[in-house]
Write an enzyme that holds these catalytic residues in place. Structure first.
Site, PDB file in Angstrom:
ATOM      1  N   CYS A   1      -0.396   4.178   2.275  1.00 22.49           N
ATOM      2  CA  CYS A   1      -0.237   3.971   3.616  1.00 22.49           C
ATOM      3  C   CYS A   1       1.358   3.998   3.937  1.00 22.49           C
ATOM      4  CB  CYS A   1      -0.653   2.315   3.954  1.00 22.49           C
ATOM      5  SG  CYS A   1      -2.048   1.965   3.254  1.00 22.49           S
ATOM      6  N   ASP A   2       2.055   3.533   3.152  1.00 26.15           N
ATOM      7  CA  ASP A   2       3.701   3.290   3.725  1.00 26.15           C
ATOM      8  C   ASP A   2       4.580   4.155   2.891  1.00 26.15           C
ATOM      9  OD1 ASP A   2       2.679   1.449   5.445  1.00 26.15           O
ATOM     10  OD2 ASP A   2       2.853  -0.186   4.311  1.00 26.15           O
TER      11      ASP A   2
ATOM     12  N   CYS B   1       0.869  -1.077  -0.034  1.00 29.78           N
ATOM     13  CA  CYS B   1       0.084   0.168  -0.020  1.00 29.78           C
ATOM     14  C   CYS B   1       0.860   1.421   0.028  1.00 29.78           C
ATOM     15  CB  CYS B   1      -1.214   0.003   1.240  1.00 29.78           C
ATOM     16  SG  CYS B   1      -2.010   1.343   1.420  1.00 29.78           S
TER      17      CYS B   1
HETATM   18  C1  LIG Z   1      -0.206  -4.033   5.190  1.00 27.87           C
HETATM   19  C2  LIG Z   1      -1.369  -3.227   5.011  1.00 27.87           C
HETATM   20  C3  LIG Z   1      -1.326  -1.980   5.547  1.00 27.87           C
HETATM   21  C4  LIG Z   1      -2.324  -0.897   5.463  1.00 27.87           C
HETATM   22  N1  LIG Z   1      -2.119   0.263   5.797  1.00 27.87           N
HETATM   23  C5  LIG Z   1      -3.199   1.212   5.993  1.00 27.87           C
HETATM   24  C6  LIG Z   1      -3.117   2.511   6.145  1.00 27.87           C
HETATM   25  O1  LIG Z   1      -1.973   2.827   6.789  1.00 27.87           O
HETATM   26  N2  LIG Z   1      -3.978   3.504   6.478  1.00 27.87           N
HETATM   27  C7  LIG Z   1      -5.138   2.916   5.691  1.00 27.87           C
HETATM   28  O2  LIG Z   1      -6.192   3.634   5.583  1.00 27.87           O
HETATM   29  N3  LIG Z   1      -5.310   1.606   5.087  1.00 27.87           N
HETATM   30  C8  LIG Z   1      -4.312   0.754   5.218  1.00 27.87           C
HETATM   31  N4  LIG Z   1      -4.536  -0.536   4.646  1.00 27.87           N
HETATM   32  C9  LIG Z   1      -5.879  -0.993   4.017  1.00 27.87           C
HETATM   33  C10 LIG Z   1      -6.961  -0.903   5.154  1.00 27.87           C
HETATM   34  O3  LIG Z   1      -6.213  -1.805   6.212  1.00 27.87           O
HETATM   35  C11 LIG Z   1      -8.022  -1.889   4.579  1.00 27.87           C
HETATM   36  O4  LIG Z   1      -8.494  -1.048   3.503  1.00 27.87           O
HETATM   37  C12 LIG Z   1      -9.113  -1.951   5.745  1.00 27.87           C
HETATM   38  O5  LIG Z   1      -8.634  -2.735   6.638  1.00 27.87           O
HETATM   39  C13 LIG Z   1     -10.439  -2.394   4.808  1.00 27.87           C
HETATM   40  O6  LIG Z   1     -11.380  -2.859   5.854  1.00 27.87           O
HETATM   41  P1  LIG Z   1     -12.542  -3.966   5.932  1.00 27.87           P
HETATM   42  O7  LIG Z   1     -13.212  -4.136   7.040  1.00 27.87           O
HETATM   43  O8  LIG Z   1     -13.126  -3.770   4.536  1.00 27.87           O
HETATM   44  O9  LIG Z   1     -11.584  -5.332   5.885  1.00 27.87           O
HETATM   45  P2  LIG Z   1     -10.647  -6.217   6.456  1.00 27.87           P
HETATM   46  O10 LIG Z   1      -9.805  -5.183   7.329  1.00 27.87           O
HETATM   47  O11 LIG Z   1      -9.852  -6.966   5.718  1.00 27.87           O
HETATM   48  O12 LIG Z   1     -11.291  -7.019   7.684  1.00 27.87           O
HETATM   49  C14 LIG Z   1     -12.273  -8.043   7.055  1.00 27.87           C
HETATM   50  C15 LIG Z   1     -12.585  -8.905   8.403  1.00 27.87           C
HETATM   51  O13 LIG Z   1     -13.329 -10.015   8.019  1.00 27.87           O
HETATM   52  C16 LIG Z   1     -12.703 -11.278   8.308  1.00 27.87           C
HETATM   53  N5  LIG Z   1     -13.331 -12.354   7.498  1.00 27.87           N
HETATM   54  C17 LIG Z   1     -12.826 -12.835   6.376  1.00 27.87           C
HETATM   55  N6  LIG Z   1     -13.578 -13.915   5.701  1.00 27.87           N
HETATM   56  C18 LIG Z   1     -14.658 -13.818   6.546  1.00 27.87           C
HETATM   57  C19 LIG Z   1     -15.589 -14.839   6.636  1.00 27.87           C
HETATM   58  N7  LIG Z   1     -15.937 -15.727   5.676  1.00 27.87           N
HETATM   59  N8  LIG Z   1     -16.464 -14.920   7.755  1.00 27.87           N
HETATM   60  C20 LIG Z   1     -16.131 -14.054   8.708  1.00 27.87           C
HETATM   61  N9  LIG Z   1     -15.230 -13.207   8.666  1.00 27.87           N
HETATM   62  C21 LIG Z   1     -14.324 -13.118   7.810  1.00 27.87           C
HETATM   63  C22 LIG Z   1     -11.450 -11.263   8.718  1.00 27.87           C
HETATM   64  O14 LIG Z   1     -10.920 -11.937   9.532  1.00 27.87           O
HETATM   65  C23 LIG Z   1     -11.314  -9.763   8.793  1.00 27.87           C
HETATM   66  O15 LIG Z   1     -10.928  -9.632  10.488  1.00 27.87           O
HETATM   67  C24 LIG Z   1      -3.520  -1.426   4.754  1.00 27.87           C
HETATM   68  C25 LIG Z   1      -3.802  -2.758   4.361  1.00 27.87           C
HETATM   69  C26 LIG Z   1      -2.619  -3.496   4.708  1.00 27.87           C
HETATM   70  C27 LIG Z   1      -2.748  -4.697   4.009  1.00 27.87           C
END
Ligand SMILES: Cc1cc2nc3c(=O)[nH]c(=O)nc-3n(C[C@H](O)[C@H](O)[C@H](O)COP(=O)(O)OP(=O)(O)OC[C@H]3O[C@@H](n4cnc5c(N)ncnc54)[C@H](O)[C@@H]3O)c2cc1C
Length: 318
Positions: free
Chosen positions: A138-139, A135
């Site tokens: 992010c980084d 990302c």
């Molecule tokens: C290394 C890294 C660094 C990042 N740094 C930043 C940053 O600095 N700033 C920023 O704004 N964004 C950052 N991002 C992006 C940001 O983290 C994501 O866009 C955000 O977390 C997405 O949120 P979400 O809730 O949609 O999904 P996720 O954060 O992916 O959460 C989804 C959840 O669903 C659960 N899950 C999956 N499948 C199932 C299932 N079948 N049943 C039940 N639960 C399930 C998973 O365990 C997880 O806990 C980063 C991403 C990464 C990978």
């Protein structure tokens, strides 16, 4: 055991936890079910510097605060559980969870997020967070004045490579083919940027360093010629995999497996909403995930308002 709720949220990342906060505050009986640790991708993020209102914090700290907030509004949280079956059609949706029983609700919010596609070579995991990132937004800032490599040839790879030149002193784009899949306009912009260099038709062999990444070893796909690229950072932009396999055949997905939802986060099924990285969207950030989560929850609240008997007034049946 059948557990009845007004709303079930699948996934407890920022989108799911935010939806929970809004539903809980609306006094709706809500379960958040996560197959992993609550917090989602934030848990893997060492430092988050672009979440408004927080100067800089670890992703874990932000996740723990969101989790406490959802709990304080009455959400029931289930983490590290296995969802074995889901049925989303009909008025009452059912979710089977191993060792927990059957969860039933008229509303389901899908917030299962996704994961960046990885190269799958052993040294990639070793240097994740120690030079390897997925990302740029992010980084990128952490690599100010440093040499970085950007891997990939699609729109994200090319556009993010140009974005990285704001920080890095040089960006070497490494791609597996002899041409880019990115839009020609984006490629021209990259070619015209003196900080961006290109290495085409390359296999990534290894990431090398002591504590942190120091160089990336690549080999030409046809000649086998090996090149060592000195780099403190390597950004991998080779796609994204949404966690939506279990929804195939139930809600409409696009050809990349992302859930199709409208601007109120409504999917093609009444009572089923999608929020965060699991849905079709351009920008995947914590801020965009929390925005989706709040919109999905408000839409769901409106949908539930039209129903006669909220589950908050019905007892669980054994
Ligand atoms: C290394 C890294 C660094 C990042 N740094 C930043 C940053 O600095 N700033 C920023 O704004 N964004 C950052 N991002 C992006 C940001 O983290 C994501 O866009 C955000 O977390 C997405 O949120 P979400 O809730 O949609 O999904 P996720 O954060 O992916 O959460 C989804 C959840 O669903 C659960 N899950 C999956 N499948 C199932 C299932 N079948 N049943 C039940 N639960 C399930 C998973 O365990 C997880 O806990 C980063 C991403 C990464 C990978």
């Amino acid at each position: 055991m059948v557990k009845r709720y007004d709303a079930i949220i699948l996934g407890g990342g920022p989108a799911g936890l935010t939806a929970g906060i809004y539903l809980g505050r609306a006094r709706l009986k809500t379960a958040i079910i996560d197959s992993g640790s609550l917090g989602g991708q934030m848990i893997m993020t060492y430092a988050v510097a672009n979440y408004p209102g927080v100067l800089e914090a670890s992703g874990r700290d932000i996740a723990m605060t969101m989790k406490a907030q959802a709990k304080s509004f009455g959400c029931e949280l289930f983490s590290n559980v296995e969802v074995t079956n889901i049925e989303l059609s009909g008025d009452e949706k059912t979710i089977e969870v191993e060792d927990e029983g059957t969860f039933v609700a008229p509303v389901v919010i899908i917030a299962t997020g996704g994961v960046p596609r990885t190269l799958g070579i052993p040294s990639e995991a070793e240097f994740k967070g120690r030079g390897i990132s997925y990302c740029a937004t992010c980084d990128g800032d952490f690599f100010t004045g440093k040499n970085v490599v950007a891997i990939g040839g699609g729109n994200t790879a090319i556009e993010e490579s140009v974005a990285l030149t704001k920080y890095a002193s040089s960006v070497t784009v490494v791609h597996e083919f002899d041409h880019f899949q990115a839009h020609p306009f984006a490629v021209d912009q990259a070619r015209n940027n003196p900080k961006v260099h290109f290495l085409m038709e390359q296999d990534i062999r290894e990431f090398v360093g002591t504590d942190n990444l120091e160089k990336v070893i690549v080999a030409h796909k046809r000649t086998g010629e090996v090149t060592e690229i000195p780099a403190e950072g390597a950004f991998i932009f080779i796609g994204y995999v949404p966690n939506t396999d279990m929804f195939k055949g139930q809600v409409a997905l696009n050809d990349r497996g992302e859930i199709i939802a409208d601007e109120s986060m409504q999917t093609d099924l009444p009572g089923v909403y999608a929020a965060g990285d699991s849905r079709v969207k351009r920008y995947r950030q914590i801020t965009t995930a929390v925005a989706d989560g709040s919109i999905a929850a408000m839409s769901a609240t409106e949908y539930l308002r039209n129903r006669l008997q909220p589950a908050s007034s019905v007892k669980n049946v054994a």
